[in-house]
Write a protein that holds these residues in place. Structure first.
Motif, mmCIF file in Angstrom:
data_model
loop_
_atom_site.group_PDB
_atom_site.id
_atom_site.type_symbol
_atom_site.label_atom_id
_atom_site.label_comp_id
_atom_site.label_asym_id
_atom_site.label_seq_id
_atom_site.Cartn_x
_atom_site.Cartn_y
_atom_site.Cartn_z
ATOM 1 N N GLY A 167 16.880 66.405 91.488
ATOM 2 C CA GLY A 167 18.158 65.407 91.949
ATOM 3 C C GLY A 167 18.235 64.094 90.995
ATOM 4 N N ALA A 168 18.682 63.374 91.460
ATOM 5 C CA ALA A 168 18.190 61.748 91.080
ATOM 6 C C ALA A 168 17.286 61.339 90.071
ATOM 7 N N ILE A 169 15.841 62.156 90.782
ATOM 8 C CA ILE A 169 14.146 62.167 89.786
ATOM 9 C C ILE A 169 14.354 62.131 88.737
ATOM 10 N N PRO A 170 14.041 60.718 88.345
ATOM 11 C CA PRO A 170 14.307 60.937 86.330
ATOM 12 C C PRO A 170 13.339 62.088 85.582
ATOM 13 N N VAL A 171 13.865 63.198 84.375
ATOM 14 C CA VAL A 171 12.846 64.219 84.116
ATOM 15 C C VAL A 171 12.519 63.324 82.821
ATOM 16 N N ILE A 172 10.995 63.248 82.041
ATOM 17 C CA ILE A 172 10.654 63.057 81.222
ATOM 18 C C ILE A 172 10.904 64.939 80.052
ATOM 19 N N GLN A 173 10.687 65.585 79.400
ATOM 20 C CA GLN A 173 10.404 67.276 79.064
ATOM 21 C C GLN A 173 9.799 65.884 77.993
ATOM 22 N N THR A 174 8.618 66.853 76.909
ATOM 23 C CA THR A 174 7.322 66.000 76.097
ATOM 24 C C THR A 174 6.368 67.063 75.997
ATOM 25 N N ILE A 175 5.802 66.817 74.604
ATOM 26 C CA ILE A 175 4.606 68.121 74.340
ATOM 27 C C ILE A 175 4.051 66.700 73.417
ATOM 28 N N SER A 176 4.416 65.192 73.267
ATOM 29 C CA SER A 176 3.384 64.540 72.953
ATOM 30 C C SER A 176 2.540 64.138 73.287
ATOM 31 N N PHE A 177 1.830 64.105 74.659
ATOM 32 C CA PHE A 177 0.623 64.060 74.788
ATOM 33 C C PHE A 177 -0.416 65.514 74.667
ATOM 34 N N LEU A 178 0.333 66.412 73.964
ATOM 35 C CA LEU A 178 -0.572 67.223 73.406
ATOM 36 C C LEU A 178 -0.936 67.296 71.819
ATOM 37 N N THR A 179 -0.244 66.727 71.647
ATOM 38 C CA THR A 179 0.579 67.013 70.329
ATOM 39 C C THR A 179 -0.332 65.608 69.223
ATOM 40 N N GLY A 180 -0.165 64.494 69.968
ATOM 41 C CA GLY A 180 -0.258 63.346 69.405
ATOM 42 C C GLY A 180 0.747 63.247 69.296
ATOM 43 N N VAL A 181 2.015 63.208 68.414
ATOM 44 C CA VAL A 181 2.820 62.529 68.220
ATOM 45 C C VAL A 181 3.898 62.293 68.601
ATOM 46 N N GLY A 182 3.754 60.955 69.275
ATOM 47 C CA GLY A 182 5.513 60.579 69.392
ATOM 48 C C GLY A 182 4.428 60.309 70.646
ATOM 49 N N MET A 183 3.603 59.810 70.733
ATOM 50 C CA MET A 183 2.737 59.635 72.312
ATOM 51 C C MET A 183 3.083 58.183 72.867
ATOM 52 N N GLU A 184 2.779 57.471 71.616
ATOM 53 C CA GLU A 184 3.438 55.495 71.909
ATOM 54 C C GLU A 184 4.926 55.484 72.942
ATOM 55 N N ALA A 185 5.989 56.096 72.016
ATOM 56 C CA ALA A 185 6.872 55.963 72.464
ATOM 57 C C ALA A 185 7.084 56.343 73.902
ATOM 58 N N ASP A 186 7.103 58.033 73.890
ATOM 59 C CA ASP A 186 7.021 58.735 75.279
ATOM 60 C C ASP A 186 6.188 57.730 77.059
ATOM 61 N N ILE A 187 4.895 57.185 75.836
ATOM 62 C CA ILE A 187 4.854 56.138 77.394
ATOM 63 C C ILE A 187 5.379 55.106 78.100
ATOM 64 N N GLU A 188 5.905 54.321 76.664
ATOM 65 C CA GLU A 188 6.947 53.102 76.928
ATOM 66 C C GLU A 188 7.996 53.926 77.285
ATOM 67 N N LYS A 189 8.441 55.075 77.210
ATOM 68 C CA LYS A 189 9.427 55.337 77.726
ATOM 69 C C LYS A 189 9.227 55.635 79.501
ATOM 70 N N ILE A 190 7.680 56.488 79.837
ATOM 71 C CA ILE A 190 7.691 56.163 81.561
ATOM 72 C C ILE A 190 7.173 55.236 81.937
ATOM 73 N N ILE A 191 7.246 54.343 81.160
ATOM 74 C CA ILE A 191 6.880 52.562 81.684
ATOM 75 C C ILE A 191 7.877 51.890 81.844
ATOM 76 N N SER A 192 9.121 52.443 81.208
ATOM 77 C CA SER A 192 10.531 51.586 81.766
ATOM 78 C C SER A 192 10.344 52.650 82.808
ATOM 79 N N PHE A 193 10.312 53.724 83.105
ATOM 80 C CA PHE A 193 10.752 53.960 84.447
ATOM 81 C C PHE A 193 10.148 53.921 85.671
ATOM 82 N N ILE A 194 8.675 53.308 85.158
ATOM 83 C CA ILE A 194 7.313 53.508 86.729
ATOM 84 C C ILE A 194 7.501 51.718 86.944
ATOM 85 N N LYS A 195 8.038 50.349 86.032
ATOM 86 C CA LYS A 195 8.012 49.021 86.379
ATOM 87 C C LYS A 195 8.687 48.863 87.668
ATOM 88 N N GLU A 196 8.890 48.036 88.195
ATOM 89 C CA GLU A 196 9.358 47.031 88.953
ATOM 90 C C GLU A 196 10.412 46.487 87.937
#
Lengths: 96, 166
Positions: A67-96
């Protein structure tokens, strides 16, 4: 403020999503965010959505019923490549 | 369960002959079976899982595959590591239409996810270090590969204690 809930999905919910869940939890904690994290197989996602604010998945398999729940598809937390950008993306979804 | 219960010198394969990823995965699964770590059903399960969810990770430099499957097929947790005689093609976990040339395979036989989450994370962290993978690819033999892996994992584990059991 209610703690945000992140659902981490992968193929078998034993190895990949375990590592991803731990990484996300640690990286968010380092930035001052505390979240609830649940993990499941991709196929179990439709039944695990109660209270979920964000889904992080490592597989390309399409997720049903999110439904309306955002989905992030990523393997950066396994490869280490792009991990920081994905954490910022996650924060943008969870902060008030 | 300690890292030395899972990562062992006799679970390092060097110069494994395989022309395809299926051959490599089947050979590795059968070795785990012969040592009693997994059940017969682990062999088809690991091949089936690879078809549905490819397991190769495109790290910054070298690539590594991390095949694994459900706990019901496993008797005791173990990590079987192989350096292939030649790279074979795997599909990328994040983009299954993308082919990756893989010579290093870390097969996880996981019986219980509690308590091993930290070890898996430490291993993945070690694999994210390109120098470690480079050294493993250039190692002289299985003993040296084991020493490199154990050293990389040990270096990660110093100081920091696991805070969660997943």
């Amino acid at each position: 403020m209610r703690k945000k809930k992140i659902l981490v999905a992968c193929g078998t919910a034993i190895a990949t999503s375990t590592v991803v869940a731990r990484k996300i939890s640690e990286l968010l904690a380092a930035k001052g965010y505390s979240v609830n994290i649940d993990q499941c197989r991709s196929a179990e996602v439709p039944g695990k959505l109660h209270g979920v604010d964000l889904i992080v998945t490592t597989t390309q398999a399409p997720l049903n019923g999110t439904g309306a729940i955002p989905v992030i598809q990523t393997i950066s937390f396994l490869t280490g490549v792009g991990m920081e950008a994905d954490i910022e993306k996650i924060i943008s979804f969870i902060k008030e | 369960m300690d890292i030395d219960d899972m990562l062992k010198p006799d679970l390092i394969l060097d110069n494994l002959e395989a022309d395809t990823r299926e051959q490599a995965l089947e050979s590795m699964a059968r070795i785990l079976l012969s040592k009693g770590y997994v059940k017969e059903s682990f062999v088809p399960a690991i091949l089936d899982r690879e078809r549905k969810y490819p397991s190769a990770l495109p790290m910054e430099g070298h690539k590594i595959a991390v095949p694994h499957t459900d706990a019901e097929h496993v008797n005791r947790s173990a990590i079987l590591f192989a350096r292939l005689a030649r790279p074979v093609e795997f599909l990328s976990m994040g983009a299954p239409d993308e082919t990756l040339s893989v010579q290093l395979i870390s097969m996880f036989a996981l019986h219980e996810k509690k308590q091993i989450g930290y070890m898996l994370e430490v291993l993945i962290n070690a694999y994210q270090d390109n120098d470690t993978l480079e050294a493993i690819l250039n190692a002289q033999n299985a003993e040296e590969i084991y020493a490199l892996l154990r050293g990389a994992v040990g270096a990660q584990m110093t100081g920091e204690k696991p805070e969660r059991d997943w």
